[in-house]
Design a protein around this motif. Structure first.
Motif, PDB file in Angstrom:
ATOM      1  N   THR A  15       0.070 -11.405   6.201  1.00  0.00           N
ATOM      2  CA  THR A  15      -0.586 -10.530   7.179  1.00  0.00           C
ATOM      3  C   THR A  15      -1.320  -9.427   6.413  1.00  0.00           C
ATOM      4  O   THR A  15      -1.115  -9.262   5.195  1.00  0.00           O
ATOM      5  N   GLN A  16      -2.134  -8.678   7.119  1.00  0.00           N
ATOM      6  CA  GLN A  16      -2.817  -7.537   6.472  1.00  0.00           C
ATOM      7  C   GLN A  16      -1.783  -6.548   5.939  1.00  0.00           C
ATOM      8  O   GLN A  16      -1.953  -5.975   4.862  1.00  0.00           O
ATOM      9  N   ALA A  17      -0.715  -6.378   6.709  1.00  0.00           N
ATOM     10  CA  ALA A  17       0.350  -5.445   6.298  1.00  0.00           C
ATOM     11  C   ALA A  17       1.035  -5.933   5.011  1.00  0.00           C
ATOM     12  O   ALA A  17       1.354  -5.118   4.131  1.00  0.00           O
ATOM     13  N   ASP A  18       1.244  -7.255   4.914  1.00  0.00           N
ATOM     14  CA  ASP A  18       1.862  -7.831   3.692  1.00  0.00           C
ATOM     15  C   ASP A  18       0.998  -7.516   2.467  1.00  0.00           C
ATOM     16  O   ASP A  18       1.491  -7.058   1.437  1.00  0.00           O
ATOM     17  N   LEU A  19      -0.310  -7.797   2.628  1.00  0.00           N
ATOM     18  CA  LEU A  19      -1.231  -7.581   1.506  1.00  0.00           C
ATOM     19  C   LEU A  19      -1.320  -6.087   1.155  1.00  0.00           C
ATOM     20  O   LEU A  19      -1.315  -5.712  -0.026  1.00  0.00           O
ATOM     21  N   ALA A  20      -1.376  -5.265   2.201  1.00  0.00           N
ATOM     22  CA  ALA A  20      -1.438  -3.808   1.982  1.00  0.00           C
ATOM     23  C   ALA A  20      -0.222  -3.343   1.192  1.00  0.00           C
ATOM     24  O   ALA A  20      -0.342  -2.544   0.263  1.00  0.00           O
ATOM     25  N   ASN A  21       0.928  -3.869   1.544  1.00  0.00           N
ATOM     26  CA  ASN A  21       2.170  -3.513   0.875  1.00  0.00           C
ATOM     27  C   ASN A  21       2.158  -3.944  -0.597  1.00  0.00           C
ATOM     28  O   ASN A  21       2.557  -3.189  -1.482  1.00  0.00           O
ATOM     29  N   LYS A  22       1.646  -5.139  -0.857  1.00  0.00           N
ATOM     30  CA  LYS A  22       1.584  -5.654  -2.234  1.00  0.00           C
ATOM     31  C   LYS A  22       0.612  -4.841  -3.093  1.00  0.00           C
ATOM     32  O   LYS A  22       0.795  -4.695  -4.298  1.00  0.00           O
ATOM     33  N   LEU A  23      -0.456  -4.339  -2.451  1.00  0.00           N
ATOM     34  CA  LEU A  23      -1.475  -3.597  -3.202  1.00  0.00           C
ATOM     35  C   LEU A  23      -1.260  -2.080  -3.144  1.00  0.00           C
ATOM     36  O   LEU A  23      -2.029  -1.304  -3.727  1.00  0.00           O
ATOM     37  N   ASP A  24      -0.245  -1.663  -2.399  1.00  0.00           N
ATOM     38  CA  ASP A  24       0.074  -0.240  -2.230  1.00  0.00           C
ATOM     39  C   ASP A  24      -1.102   0.557  -1.624  1.00  0.00           C
ATOM     40  O   ASP A  24      -1.475   1.617  -2.123  1.00  0.00           O
TER      41      ASP A  24
END
Lengths: 64, 139
Positions: A15-24
Motif C-alpha cells: 500500500t502507499q502507507a507500506d511504501l511510505a513506512n519503508k522510505l520514512d
C-alpha cells in the motif's frame, strides 16, 4: 517527471502507507510522487532505487 | 550523531510538535509576564523587568530553534509545504506591514492606532490558510 512507482508498488502488493513506512516519508508524499505532483529529492530517489533494486532511470523518466 | 534521524517520521514529528508547543507556550507566558508584570506584579521594579526581558528573549530563542528542529523533522514534501506557506506569509506580512504604516500616516481618516502586535492577527491566519491550501495542492 513520470515515474513507475505505482506499478512497482502494486507488483509487490504494497500500500502507499507500506511504501511510505519503508522510505520514512508520509503517505501524502508517496501519493504526490505517484500523481506527478511532486518530484523527490536525489537521496529519496536513490532510496527508492535501492528498495526496488533498480536504477533510478528504471523508476523515473524525464518527460522532455 | 543526530538523534532526530534515528526515529521514524511519525515519532520524530510528534516529538518536535510537542517540543514546539512547549517552547511556544513558554514564550507566550514570558510575553504575558512582560506585558502585565511591571504594572500588576512588581510595581515597575527595574531589575525584575530586566529579568523578564531576558526570560522573554531566551524563550523566544528556544521557540525559534524548536521551529527549525520541527522543520528538519518533517519529510521533504512536508518541508516544501511548510516553506511555501512561510514564503506566502512573509510576503503578506511585508505588504500588510507597509500598508499598515501608511494607514498610520493617514491620520484622522482611520479611527484607530496601528500597532505592530496587530500583525500577528494577519500572520497566524495567513500561515494556517497557506498550509491548508498547500496541503490540498499536494493531496
Amino acid at each position: 517527471m513520470k515515474n513507475r512507482l505505482k506499478v512497482l508498488r502494486a507488483e509487490r502488493d504494497w500500500t502507499q502507507a507500506d511504501l511510505a513506512n519503508k522510505l520514512d516519508v508520509s503517505r501524502q508524499t508517496i501519493n504526490a510522487i505517484e500523481k506527478g505532483k511532486f518530484d523527490p529529492s536525489l537521496p529519496l530517489a536513490f532510496k527508492m532505487a535501492s528498495l526496488f533494486n533498480r536504477p533510478i532511470e528504471g523508476i523515473f523518466e524525464d518527460e522532455q | 550523531m543526530n538523534t532526530v534521524n534515528e526515529d521514524k517520521l511519525e515519532t520524530r514529528v510528534r516529538k518536535s510538535n510537542v517540543n514546539l508547543a512547549i517552547y511556544t507556550g513558554l514564550w507566550l507566558v514570558t510575553t504575558a509576564l512582560l506585558a502585565f508584570g511591571p504594572k500588576l506584579l512588581w510595581d515597575f521594579n527595574t531589575a525584575l523587568t530586566v529579568i523578564a526581558i531576558a526570560a522573554n528573549i531566551a524563550a523566544g530563542a528556544l521557540m525559534i530553534f524548536a521551529n527549525v528542529k520541527h522543520l528538519n523533522s518533517i519529510d521533504e514534501l512536508g518541508r516544501r509545504i511548510f516553506l511555501e506557506s512561510a514564503a506566502i506569509t512573509l510576503g503578506v506580512i511585508v505588504v500588510f506591514g507597509v500598508l499598515y504604516e501608511l494607514i498610520s500616516f493617514a491620520g484622522e481618516t482611520f479611527a484607530f492606532t496601528p500597532r505592530i502586535s496587530h500583525i500577528y492577527f494577519v500572520m497566524g491566519p495567513t500561515f494556517m490558510l497557506s498550509m491548508l491550501i498547500s496541503n490540498r495542492k499536494y493531496r
